[in-house]
Write a protein that holds these residues in place. Structure first.
Motif, PDB file in Angstrom:
ATOM      1  N   MET A  70     -11.134  34.631   4.414  1.00 19.33           N
ATOM      2  CA  MET A  70     -11.435  34.021   3.724  1.00 19.33           C
ATOM      3  C   MET A  70     -12.821  34.901   3.066  1.00 19.33           C
ATOM      4  N   PHE A  75     -12.522  35.321  -1.351  1.00 19.36           N
ATOM      5  CA  PHE A  75     -11.114  34.266  -1.954  1.00 19.36           C
ATOM      6  C   PHE A  75     -10.326  35.514  -2.093  1.00 19.36           C
ATOM      7  N   ALA A  79      -6.764  35.543  -0.013  1.00  9.42           N
ATOM      8  CA  ALA A  79      -5.649  34.761  -0.405  1.00  9.42           C
ATOM      9  C   ALA A  79      -4.415  36.075  -0.791  1.00  9.42           C
ATOM     10  N   PRO A 160      -4.168  29.011  -0.372  1.00  8.17           N
ATOM     11  CA  PRO A 160      -4.907  29.403  -0.718  1.00  8.17           C
ATOM     12  C   PRO A 160      -5.608  28.855  -1.702  1.00  8.17           C
ATOM     13  N   PRO A 161      -6.136  27.892  -2.464  1.00 10.42           N
ATOM     14  CA  PRO A 161      -6.773  27.502  -3.051  1.00 10.42           C
ATOM     15  C   PRO A 161      -6.994  25.883  -2.308  1.00 10.42           C
ATOM     16  N   TRP A 164      -9.710  27.637   0.462  1.00  6.27           N
ATOM     17  CA  TRP A 164     -10.770  27.810  -0.252  1.00  6.27           C
ATOM     18  C   TRP A 164     -11.156  26.197   0.220  1.00  6.27           C
TER      19      TRP A 164
END
Length: 381
Positions: A70, A75, A79, A160-161, A164
């Motif tokens: 990532m 991103f 993702a 994923p978020p 991040w």
């Protein structure tokens, strides 16, 4: 936003494979009731068990594999790779779901044992087959012992978020995860199941183990090494493990449990697994601290041949997990149909672990065959 996480070193961490292999074997054994062999698993000696270990390592591994991707490729790429993994998990779950209910239905009809349909929570397939299957595809309907994989799918789907944010504000992300866990426990948040009830593994609560694994992988454990290595921490950890052992034994043996006051016994029995009780989470944190302290990544014992079967099972975790869940049903049914003797319990347990290990070795061998052979070195002139 500045990157504040510490990326793990490149290269495979055999500790993860070893512990994941242990978790897969333990989940198989724990899913077979009335089996003396499952007394060797950790659930009998403390508040946490193999499910906690499986979820923690899943979060640790997801960060270990996808964090660098990532950062280096953006991103969106990270993702999409995580989403691809979610799809693989979902397909594996659906295949296991279909095979599982087909096997249960066949054996119930073959041996005229209708109770097995109720025992494994597939009675809805008889009355409302279409709707039950549809709810199964939505992860709302789950036969007995098929709860861990849907949890894993949901946690990876929302990761994923979280990843991040973890790369930029790891401590804040961990705090938010803790707040969500405690809020879900307080307000009773959970996912709905079909035809009634809620998920056995509450995703709002169990996410804290997944995020905790990610936090440890991205520098949380390394930055707190001073606390982990403190003698006071060691004494506290051993004292809590001893307390957890006593309370767990009190729940296993009623006569022993009667020796404790009701307020103390009732605080820990029954063990709140669905909403991940604080004492359960703390028990697992203690285990993580001791593993970090006494099992370094470069420990030479990880290369001992005796650990090879566990490590290979950990490396092929998804396939081994699915095979183990199915074999646990087969083993349970075999013990129901037989005398359930000590020999039968040993035979079922050893045979199941042997099959899981053979599957893991075969998949490892098969993957190696798919790789192109290295060109031979040119001969010197």
């Amino acid at each position: 936003m500045k990157i504040n996480a510490t990326l793990p070193e490149k290269g495979r961490d055999l500790r993860l494979d070893l512990l994941r292999g242990i978790a897969n074997w333990a989940i198989f054994l724990d899913h077979i009731p009335d089996n003396v062999v499952n007394w060797i698993t950790t659930r009998n000696y403390g508040f946490s068990d193999a499910a906690d270990l499986f979820v923690f390592i899943s979060g640790y591994t997801a960060s270990f594999v996808y964090a660098r991707m990532m950062l280096e490729r953006g991103f969106l790429v990270g993702a999409t790779r995580l989403t691809k993994r979610v799809w693989q998990l979902y397909v594996a779950h659906i295949i296991l779901f279909v095979v599982y209910i087909a096997a249960i239905s066949y054996l119930a009809l073959r041996f005229g044992d209708s109770e097995i349909i109720n025992e494994f929570n597939v009675a809805g397939l008889v009355d409302q087959a279409t709707e039950t299957l549809r709810q199964g595809l939505l992860l709302k309907f789950k036969p007995v012992n098929l709860d861990v994989l849907p949890l894993y799918i949901v946690l990876m789907g929302f990761f994923p978020p979280v990843l991040w944010m973890m790369l930029r504000q790891p401590n804040l992300t961990m705090i938010v995860s803790l707040v969500l866990w405690l809020s879900a426990r307080h307000f009773g948040w959970n996912f709905q199941s079909y035809p009634a009830g809620t998920w056995y593994f509450n995703p709002y609560c169990w996410q804290v183990l997944f995020v905790f694994g990610s936090w440890c992988a991205l520098g949380g454990a390394r930055k707190n090494r001073g606390v982990i290595d403190s003698p006071i921490t060691l004494y506290i950890c051993f004292a809590y493990l001893a307390f957890a052992l006593v309370m767990t034994m009190a729940g296993r043996f009623p006569d022993f449990g009667a020796m404790f006051p009701d307020w103390l016994y009732g605080a820990f029995n029954p063990n709140d697994k669905t909403n991940l009780a604080p004492y359960r989470f703390l028990h697992f944190v203690v285990i993580v601290i001791l593993v970090i302290r006494f099992l370094p990544k470069d420990w030479r014992g990880l290369e001992w041949k005796v650990f090879d079967p566990l490590i290979v099972c950990g490396q092929q975790s998804l396939a081994v997990f699915c095979v183990g869940v199915f074999l646990s049903f087969v083993g349970h049914f075999e013990l129901m149909m037989s005398s359930g003797s000590l020999f039968a319990q040993l035979f079922v347990s050893v045979t199941g672990i042997a099959i899981m290990t053979v599957v893991a070795y075969y998949i490892s061998w098969s993957k190696r065959q798919d790789k192109p052979l290295k060109a031979p070195a040119p001969k010197p002139a």
